[in-house]
Design a protein around this motif. Structure first.
Motif, PDB file in Angstrom:
ATOM      1  N   UNK A 264       0.856  -1.188   0.000  1.00 48.77           N
ATOM      2  CA  UNK A 264       0.000   0.000   0.000  1.00 48.77           C
ATOM      3  C   UNK A 264       0.886   1.230   0.000  1.00 48.77           C
ATOM      4  N   UNK A 265       0.543   2.196  -0.821  1.00 47.11           N
ATOM      5  CA  UNK A 265       1.388   3.381  -0.919  1.00 47.11           C
ATOM      6  C   UNK A 265       0.565   4.581  -1.381  1.00 47.11           C
ATOM      7  N   UNK A 266       0.915   5.741  -0.855  1.00 46.43           N
ATOM      8  CA  UNK A 266       0.305   7.002  -1.282  1.00 46.43           C
ATOM      9  C   UNK A 266       1.248   7.670  -2.285  1.00 46.43           C
ATOM     10  N   UNK A 267       0.744   7.948  -3.472  1.00 40.72           N
ATOM     11  CA  UNK A 267       1.523   8.570  -4.541  1.00 40.72           C
ATOM     12  C   UNK A 267       1.053  10.006  -4.729  1.00 40.72           C
ATOM     13  N   UNK A 268       2.003  10.952  -4.636  1.00 36.78           N
ATOM     14  CA  UNK A 268       1.654  12.343  -4.785  1.00 36.78           C
ATOM     15  C   UNK A 268       1.572  13.030  -3.443  1.00 36.78           C
ATOM     16  N   UNK A 269       0.982  14.246  -3.440  1.00 38.09           N
ATOM     17  CA  UNK A 269       0.288  14.912  -4.546  1.00 38.09           C
ATOM     18  C   UNK A 269       1.225  15.544  -5.582  1.00 38.09           C
ATOM     19  N   UNK A 270       0.663  15.655  -6.777  1.00 36.08           N
ATOM     20  CA  UNK A 270       1.208  16.471  -7.847  1.00 36.08           C
ATOM     21  C   UNK A 270       0.306  17.704  -7.960  1.00 36.08           C
ATOM     22  N   UNK A 271       0.905  18.852  -8.222  1.00 33.58           N
ATOM     23  CA  UNK A 271       0.130  20.094  -8.349  1.00 33.58           C
ATOM     24  C   UNK A 271       0.143  20.546  -9.799  1.00 33.58           C
ATOM     25  N   UNK A 272      -1.051  20.742 -10.355  1.00 34.70           N
ATOM     26  CA  UNK A 272      -1.191  21.307 -11.696  1.00 34.70           C
ATOM     27  C   UNK A 272      -1.494  22.794 -11.546  1.00 34.70           C
ATOM     28  N   UNK A 273      -0.538  23.589 -11.980  1.00 34.24           N
ATOM     29  CA  UNK A 273      -0.602  25.047 -11.787  1.00 34.24           C
ATOM     30  C   UNK A 273      -0.901  25.730 -13.109  1.00 34.24           C
ATOM     31  N   UNK A 274      -1.784  26.703 -13.073  1.00 36.86           N
ATOM     32  CA  UNK A 274      -2.129  27.486 -14.255  1.00 36.86           C
ATOM     33  C   UNK A 274      -1.816  28.943 -13.985  1.00 36.86           C
ATOM     34  N   UNK A 275      -1.174  29.614 -14.938  1.00 41.74           N
ATOM     35  CA  UNK A 275      -0.904  31.036 -14.764  1.00 41.74           C
ATOM     36  C   UNK A 275      -1.145  31.792 -16.065  1.00 41.74           C
ATOM     37  N   UNK A 276      -1.175  33.108 -15.961  1.00 41.70           N
ATOM     38  CA  UNK A 276      -1.454  33.951 -17.130  1.00 41.70           C
ATOM     39  C   UNK A 276      -0.761  35.280 -16.959  1.00 41.70           C
ATOM     40  N   UNK A 277      -0.649  36.017 -18.051  1.00 33.55           N
ATOM     41  CA  UNK A 277      -0.120  37.375 -18.002  1.00 33.55           C
ATOM     42  C   UNK A 277      -1.015  38.290 -18.820  1.00 33.55           C
ATOM     43  N   UNK A 278      -0.676  39.564 -18.829  1.00 35.35           N
ATOM     44  CA  UNK A 278      -1.507  40.560 -19.504  1.00 35.35           C
ATOM     45  C   UNK A 278      -0.887  41.042 -20.799  1.00 35.35           C
ATOM     46  N   UNK A 279       0.120  40.294 -21.295  1.00 36.44           N
ATOM     47  CA  UNK A 279       0.777  40.719 -22.535  1.00 36.44           C
ATOM     48  C   UNK A 279      -0.198  40.690 -23.711  1.00 36.44           C
ATOM     49  N   UNK A 280      -0.132  41.705 -24.527  1.00 37.75           N
ATOM     50  CA  UNK A 280      -0.826  41.724 -25.812  1.00 37.75           C
ATOM     51  C   UNK A 280       0.253  41.617 -26.893  1.00 37.75           C
ATOM     52  N   UNK A 281       0.427  40.436 -27.453  1.00 34.03           N
ATOM     53  CA  UNK A 281       1.519  40.175 -28.373  1.00 34.03           C
ATOM     54  C   UNK A 281       1.255  40.858 -29.708  1.00 34.03           C
TER      55      UNK A 281
END
Length: 635
Positions: A264-281
């Protein structure tokens, strides 16, 4: 799950992530109902001894439960309990896949609890992982500060746009959607990382305004320790969190659950991170700072997650909080009576806890937890947040060959703080160094690594980490088409004259064994003297090593069985499973003047071969064993 920043939608009760809505994008995932789309946990499993490929089990749940429902946190569970009616259909595991979302946090966590009862049938696991298949809007992949590039689409790998090379994962881009990638090789193994370096990787979208990142705050639940390599992100766009796997090590780390074995084993946690910026390319030149901003923010978030480990908000009792864990401290010093502190630079020691075993066994350990740190310049170390259980303490000191193990079983209990005092590592040695080739660092990276064949480049690696280029095993034949490598001790330079892989020579469509020579001079050989050739290997694949001294046609003085199946050479690994051999040499075999050691690698497969880590020729021991001289580690 929705916290006002992002919304994550699941298939119920299976537990597959089918949609992530964020930053005005309706769905960041590629999901149209297929089994291998969206985001999911899976294992590749097989019957013991099966000759068939492992079968994918996506660990779909049959029961759904909202475990925590508060304004500041939601945690949900997707369970599947194994029973005999499921035999031959799914892996023999109870599974509990958890997802957690916190208020004000731009991302979500996932972990799993896997269990195998001792009454269930045995089976093997080749891989255990989390896979996320993103929408094609994500085209720019980031693995590290110096591993970032525009990537092809999955369709670019298919004929006629792509041409398959020596194995299915490696494809030459003939007519890709991104013209600048034409003529490059795409191969997911080119983007592998060591566990110790695999903390954050991911993707940035076409507008350079949105990032998706896989953050691994701890490697305690992964197999193989800090130097185990595995996949990260690759063409798809796909991001992986590899937890269990044979890659680069092979059978030595293959996960086998035996009949009558409870696990028996606990795997993780893994974190899925989302980010953004305000650049207008508005122009291509603006993409660089926009992407840099997303990447730097992802690294900052990664460090926050690392500093928060172990988390205090998970609901399962199987995940232990900091007050349920213990710690181990001590001081590790190195004693080698034939070495002085000025001989070579000495780096900080790696010190870790893993299941009880033998020196170096941690690199093949796949069922328990591992906890690693690095000692300071004085050898002091502390390993915090250790899950209760029995462990051995292991260590490896860069610049010294061999593995250390404290030969006492350490029992960790909740809240304990164990101090082991001063520990002494005596690296294996029988006599003074007469000559050496390479650096004992568990890698072949210091040796000569050629440029790739001009037809098969990956432009990302033209200046750095050249060993990640495709097809370098065949370059040995280009450099040594007829005669094999000859190394002259005292004249040759291993950085220039020692090929990174002892590979077979391609003759027509066949691959033939090769024999390297090491030539060295001895002024005299005392009567009844003995010498020792010490060979440390960084990796091997389907090869046999033979050693002869001065008589190349006679029976080998030393030979191995056919060993190694981690495929580190073909998969651009530069290291895999470390091995260490001692070859005693009677002084009567040597002559005054020039001597030759012959190293033969036998294997008739294109990927057969050996990568040496370090070779040392030790002379007859002299003097009685002196009191220990303790060498502190300094950079």
């Amino acid at each position: 799950m929705d916290n006002g920043i992002l919304q994550v939608t699941f298939a119920k009760p299976q537990g597959r992530v089918i949609s992530i809505r964020y930053n005005g994008i309706e769905n960041l995932l590629n999901y149209h109902g297929a089994e291998n789309q969206g985001g999911y946990w899976d294992v590749f499993w097989s019957y013991p001894g099966s000759e068939h490929d492992a079968v994918m089990d996506t660990l779909d749940g049959t029961e759904f439960q909202a475990v925590v429902e508060r304004e500041d946190q939601v945690e949900i569970s997707f369970k599947r309990n194994w029973e005999p009616s499921l035999q031959y259909k799914f892996s023999y595991l109870n599974t509990d896949i958890r997802y957690v979302m916190l208020s004000g946090v731009s991302g979500f966590y996932t972990y799993s609890i896997l269990e195998h009862d001792k009454s269930w049938p045995p089976f093997d696991i080749a891989e255990g992982r989390i896979a996320v298949k993103l929408d094609n809007r994500f085209s720019y992949m980031v693995i590290s500060d110096n591993k970032q590039k525009e990537m092809p689409f999955a369709s670019d790998r298919e004929p006629p746009r792509g041409e398959r090379l020596a194995y299915k994962e490696a494809v030459l881009l003939v007519d890709p959607s991104v013209p600048s990638l034409k003529g490059e090789v795409d191969d997911k193994y080119q983007y592998s990382l060591d566990n110790k370096d695999n903390k954050v990787h991911g993707w940035i979208d076409n507008d350079s305004t949105t990032g998706f990142w896989v953050i691994t705050p701890s490697n305690e639940f992964k197999t193989g320790g800090p130097f185990k390599q595995d996949l990260t992100s690759h063409t798809g766009p796909t991001s992986l969190a590899m937890i269990i796997g044979d890659h680069y090590v092979g059978d030595n780390i293959h996960f086998r659950l035996q009949a009558g074995e409870y696990w028996k084993k606990t795997l993780g946690p893994i974190f899925f991170y989302l980010n953004s910026n305000l650049y207008q390319i508005q122009s291509e030149i603006q993409r660089v700072p926009a992407r840099n901003q997303l990447w730097e923010d992802a690294k900052t978030q990664m460090q926050k997650e690392v500093n928060s480990w172990p988390y205090n908000f998970l609901a399962s009792e199987e995940y232990l909080k900091s007050n349920q864990r213990g710690s181990v401290a001590g001081r590790l010093l190195t004693y080698d009576r034939y070495v002085s502190t000025n001989d070579k630079p000495i780096d900080f020691s790696y010190v870790g806890l893993a299941l009880p075993g033998q020196p170096g066994s941690w690199q093949g350990e796949c069922k328990g937890y591992q906890f690693w740190t690095r000692a300071d310049a004085d050898g002091n170390f502390i390993i915090n947040n250790v899950i209760p259980g029995n462990y051995n303490l292991y260590a490896w000191v860069p610049g010294f060959v061999g593995d250390f193990m404290h030969n006492v079983t350490i029992f960790i209990s909740a809240g304990c703080g164990i101090n082991l005092g001063v520990l002494i590592f005596e690296p294996p040695r029988v006599g003074p160094t007469l000559w050496e080739i390479g650096i004992p660092d568990r890698s072949a990276a210091e040796f000569f690594i050629p440029d790739p064949n001009y037809r098969y480049p990956n432009k990302l690696y033209t200046k750095t980490v050249k060993y990640r280029q495709y097809g370098l095993w065949d370059r040995y034949t280009d450099f040594y088409p007829i005669d094999d490598l000859v190394y002259l001790v005292g004249i040759s330079d291993y950085k220039r004259d020692w090929f990174f892989a002892h590979a077979p020579r391609k003759v027509g469509e066949e691959y033939h064994p090769t024999t390297w020579q090491i030539k060295f001079k001895i002024s005299s050989t005392p009567k009844n003297s003995s010498y020792l050739l010490r060979i440390a290997l960084a990796a091997a694949h389907m090869a046999r090593l033979e050693v002869r001294v001065n008589k190349p046609l006679e029976e080998a003085l030393f030979n191995t069985y056919l060993f190694g199946d981690g495929n580190a050479i073909a998969r651009h690994g530069i290291h895999g499973f470390q091995r260490h051999y001692e070859v005693p040499i009677d002084g009567a075999l040597l002559i005054e003047g020039e001597n030759t050691i012959y190293l033969t690698t036998k294997g008739n497969f294109m990927f057969s071969g050996i990568m040496y880590d370090y070779i040392r020729f030790e002379g007859p021991p002299y003097g009685a064993k002196t009191p220990r001289k303790l060498l502190l580690k300094f950079n």
